[in-house]
Motif scaffolding. Structure first.
Motif, PDB file in Angstrom:
ATOM      1  N   GLY A 214       0.723  -1.333   0.135  1.00 57.99           N
ATOM      2  CA  GLY A 214       0.031   0.086  -0.074  1.00 57.99           C
ATOM      3  C   GLY A 214       0.905   1.214   0.141  1.00 57.99           C
ATOM      4  N   PHE A 215       1.948   1.165  -0.759  1.00 59.41           N
ATOM      5  CA  PHE A 215       2.798   2.437  -0.682  1.00 59.41           C
ATOM      6  C   PHE A 215       3.449   2.482  -2.051  1.00 59.41           C
ATOM      7  CE2 PHE A 215       5.610  -1.041   0.949  1.00 59.41           C
ATOM      8  CZ  PHE A 215       6.794  -0.718   0.238  1.00 59.41           C
ATOM      9  N   SER A 216       4.000   3.622  -2.190  1.00 63.47           N
ATOM     10  CA  SER A 216       4.681   4.299  -3.531  1.00 63.47           C
ATOM     11  C   SER A 216       5.794   5.056  -3.040  1.00 63.47           C
ATOM     12  CB  SER A 216       3.900   4.800  -4.420  1.00 63.47           C
ATOM     13  OG  SER A 216       4.296   4.973  -5.745  1.00 63.47           O
ATOM     14  N   ILE A 217       7.017   5.062  -3.610  1.00 63.26           N
ATOM     15  CA  ILE A 217       8.036   5.972  -3.231  1.00 63.26           C
ATOM     16  C   ILE A 217       9.189   6.070  -4.700  1.00 63.26           C
ATOM     17  CG2 ILE A 217       9.620   3.759  -2.753  1.00 63.26           C
ATOM     18  CD1 ILE A 217      10.584   5.893  -0.222  1.00 63.26           C
ATOM     19  N   ASN A 218       9.756   7.452  -4.759  1.00 67.80           N
ATOM     20  CA  ASN A 218      10.612   7.588  -5.886  1.00 67.80           C
ATOM     21  C   ASN A 218      11.829   7.172  -5.227  1.00 67.80           C
ATOM     22  OD1 ASN A 218       8.513   8.420  -7.349  1.00 67.80           O
ATOM     23  ND2 ASN A 218       8.708  10.454  -6.864  1.00 67.80           N
ATOM     24  N   TYR A 219      12.904   6.621  -5.930  1.00 73.14           N
ATOM     25  CA  TYR A 219      13.913   6.132  -5.518  1.00 73.14           C
ATOM     26  C   TYR A 219      14.984   6.758  -6.625  1.00 73.14           C
ATOM     27  CZ  TYR A 219      13.805   2.048  -8.219  1.00 73.14           C
ATOM     28  OH  TYR A 219      14.030   1.119  -9.403  1.00 73.14           O
ATOM     29  N   PRO A 220      16.171   7.077  -6.353  1.00 77.24           N
ATOM     30  CA  PRO A 220      17.246   7.362  -7.386  1.00 77.24           C
ATOM     31  C   PRO A 220      17.449   6.281  -8.596  1.00 77.24           C
ATOM     32  CG  PRO A 220      18.221   7.865  -5.420  1.00 77.24           C
ATOM     33  CD  PRO A 220      16.948   7.041  -5.014  1.00 77.24           C
ATOM     34  N   SER A 221      17.232   6.485  -9.907  1.00 82.98           N
ATOM     35  CA  SER A 221      17.269   5.629 -10.750  1.00 82.98           C
ATOM     36  C   SER A 221      18.248   4.784 -10.933  1.00 82.98           C
ATOM     37  CB  SER A 221      16.872   6.212 -12.193  1.00 82.98           C
ATOM     38  OG  SER A 221      15.676   7.013 -12.140  1.00 82.98           O
TER      39      SER A 221
END
Length: 179
Positions: free
Chosen positions: A52-59
């Protein structure tokens, strides 16, 4: 909760009311819309529906998906050490926060960390802040793992009966680079 206007931005990170920033980062926001694809400039969006989560991380960081544990880990290959140093883990503790407030969840989290008997454990700070309209608790501490001095920052978010934790652990010498 909205995409920032296109432009140049600068962030300075101050730790423990320091007069000088511990880290400084400049970045550019390009024309990105709410419905953009997974790659957002130098970041990639990760979504785990099970957790139930979403996150942006360094590509350019490696991603280790652990859906059965409702967790995911991210780390840069050049700095990764022994399983969990120089990395970020996101964990969903679904249903484990019934009856907790953010403050009592933080107190319990700190108590469990202390009870782990970490070598050379030292609490640095704990605080509550608001990020994107959500109250979060932040817990910072240092310790030693297998002879390596490390620094951890745990971010806790309480949503209904679910506790979400982002744990960042880094060696002291790479803290500014990775944070």
């Amino acid at each position: 909760t909205a995409v920032a206007p296109e432009g140049e931005y600068w962030v300075e990170l101050y730790i423990n009311d320091a007069a000088q920033p511990a880290a400084q980062v400049g970045f550019t926001v390009r024309a990105v819309t709410e419905g953009s694809g997974a790659t957002l400039g130098e970041f990639t969006e990760y979504t785990q529906t099970e957790g139930g989560f979403s996150i942006n991380y360094p590509s350019d960081w490696y991603m280790s998906d652990q859906k059965d544990a409702l967790a995911v880990g991210f780390y840069p290959m050049d700095y990764y050490v022994d399983g969990d140093i120089n990395s970020v883990f996101v964990i969903a503790l679904k249903g484990n926060a019934a009856g907790y407030t953010l403050e009592s969840a933080m107190d319990s989290w700190v108590s469990e960390t202390v009870n782990d008997n970490l070598t050379n454990y030292k609490e640095i700070s704990r605080a509550t802040d608001t990020v994107n309209g959500n109250d979060i608790s932040i817990f910072e501490y240092s310790w030693t793992k297998d002879g390596t001095d490390v620094y951890s920052i745990d971010f806790l978010l309480l949503k209904a009966n679910n506790l979400y934790v982002i744990t960042f652990t880094s060696t002291q010498d790479e803290l500014d680079t990775l944070y």
